[in-house]
Design a protein around this motif. Sequence first.
Motif, PDB file in Angstrom:
ATOM      1  N   ALA A 106       0.838  -1.197   0.000  1.00 13.37           N
ATOM      2  CA  ALA A 106       0.000   0.000   0.000  1.00 13.37           C
ATOM      3  C   ALA A 106       0.879   1.255   0.000  1.00 13.37           C
ATOM      4  O   ALA A 106       0.614   2.213  -0.720  1.00 13.37           O
ATOM      5  CB  ALA A 106      -0.932  -0.012   1.203  1.00 13.37           C
ATOM      6  N   HIS A 127       2.413   2.246  -3.274  1.00 12.14           N
ATOM      7  CA  HIS A 127       1.532   2.888  -4.242  1.00 12.14           C
ATOM      8  C   HIS A 127       0.901   4.168  -3.710  1.00 12.14           C
ATOM      9  O   HIS A 127      -0.159   4.573  -4.161  1.00 12.14           O
ATOM     10  CB  HIS A 127       0.438   1.900  -4.665  1.00 12.14           C
ATOM     11  N   ARG A 171      -2.124   9.351  -5.551  1.00 15.55           N
ATOM     12  CA  ARG A 171      -3.386   8.678  -5.234  1.00 15.55           C
ATOM     13  C   ARG A 171      -4.551   9.651  -5.117  1.00 15.55           C
ATOM     14  O   ARG A 171      -5.659   9.262  -4.767  1.00 15.55           O
ATOM     15  CB  ARG A 171      -3.240   7.895  -3.917  1.00 15.55           C
ATOM     16  N   TRP A 209      -7.543   8.647  -7.106  1.00 10.00           N
ATOM     17  CA  TRP A 209      -8.019   7.261  -6.992  1.00 10.00           C
ATOM     18  C   TRP A 209      -9.415   7.238  -6.364  1.00 10.00           C
ATOM     19  O   TRP A 209      -9.731   8.061  -5.508  1.00 10.00           O
ATOM     20  CB  TRP A 209      -7.076   6.456  -6.100  1.00 10.00           C
ATOM     21  N   LEU A 225      -3.998  -2.430  -1.213  1.00  4.14           N
ATOM     22  CA  LEU A 225      -3.931  -1.018  -1.588  1.00  4.14           C
ATOM     23  C   LEU A 225      -4.640  -0.108  -0.584  1.00  4.14           C
ATOM     24  O   LEU A 225      -4.667   1.103  -0.764  1.00  4.14           O
ATOM     25  CB  LEU A 225      -4.522  -0.818  -2.990  1.00  4.14           C
ATOM     26  N   ALA A 230      -1.426  -0.028 -10.279  1.00  6.03           N
ATOM     27  CA  ALA A 230      -1.237  -0.612  -8.947  1.00  6.03           C
ATOM     28  C   ALA A 230      -2.076  -1.874  -8.770  1.00  6.03           C
ATOM     29  O   ALA A 230      -1.630  -2.848  -8.151  1.00  6.03           O
ATOM     30  CB  ALA A 230      -1.593   0.414  -7.876  1.00  6.03           C
ATOM     31  N   THR A 271      -0.542  -5.590  -8.120  1.00  7.42           N
ATOM     32  CA  THR A 271      -0.946  -6.395  -6.969  1.00  7.42           C
ATOM     33  C   THR A 271      -1.300  -7.822  -7.385  1.00  7.42           C
ATOM     34  O   THR A 271      -0.874  -8.792  -6.757  1.00  7.42           O
ATOM     35  CB  THR A 271      -2.159  -5.749  -6.270  1.00  7.42           C
TER      36      THR A 271
END
Length: 331
Positions: free
Chosen positions: A22, A25, A29, A32, A62, A272, A276
């Motif tokens: 997490a 990334h 963000r 996001w 994440l 991301a 993952t």
Amino acid sequence: MTFKTLTAIAAGTALTAGAALAEQHQMDRSDWPESFTVGTASQGGTYFAYGSGWANLVAEELGLSGGAEVTGGPMQNMALVHTGEAQFGMTTMGPAAESLEGTNPIAPGLQMTNACAIFPMYQTPFSVTTLASSGIESVSDIPDGARIGFGPAGSTSDTYFPRMMEELGVNFERRNGGWDDLGGQLQDGLLDVIAFAAGVPVPAVSQLEVQTDINIIEFTEEEQQQIIDAFPVSEFSIEADTYSTLEEDARSVAMWNFAIANCDLPASFVNAVVDTVMSDNERMVGIHSAASETLPENWDKNKVMKWHPGAAQWFEENAGADIPDDMIHGG
């Protein structure tokens, strides 16, 4: 098309197992989404088990809230992702091609070009299951007027398996429903055959063979070739150790599945998500054995959909993918 989110996993703290990834990334963000959903299919099928698993994995790693939704399968997932009602989904190449052409029965005439490929999942074999007591041991044994369950309406199975049966000269009564429900109907004598198109092992088939004696019907070489010549599928073999019922590999055909994303999602977010899933195949296989094919080198199995830019970047940087610009959304 509003569906109840069945699984939701909130983020952990910096002390959780996913904290390291997490943190990796954290950059960029700001755009996001705070939560996401993954369109899967009916409970009892591979899509739901696999989709719930990777949705939970991504949410955990994440630090987001996310989970799976029960849907009608690939055709409906294309519509949900295209419109943005679901951020992610899963589809097979046949329904994807039809959706892009505007022949998706959910919205005829609408070209669903805002659904982008993000990673390869696995191949979907087409297989036939009956009760051993039925005496049906081959496709040619299926009697005229047989009641065949083809899965949820609009699913890959429902879209292609009836056509395949017709191609092979089978006359039938078409039935639809979730895989668990159809399995129960087969046991209760309300169905003669279930025609599964799902990653193996199909949970509903595994459950059936625990409860009763079944036959898993393979195609003859001639039937296999006839189907390959008529549909967008390839040769496949269901390995004997997939089900306790099988004594040897079973001849089949299969179609590739890909995870999809709304093309407008931020590239860093999708990158991301792909990182993952694709960076921990062992954990994915733990979710469902079909993920043994969820490998970076299978990026080239997508010959239909445009790639999300964030996903294309990941495969170019980590799998040596050579994706043409005209196969990347916005490229």
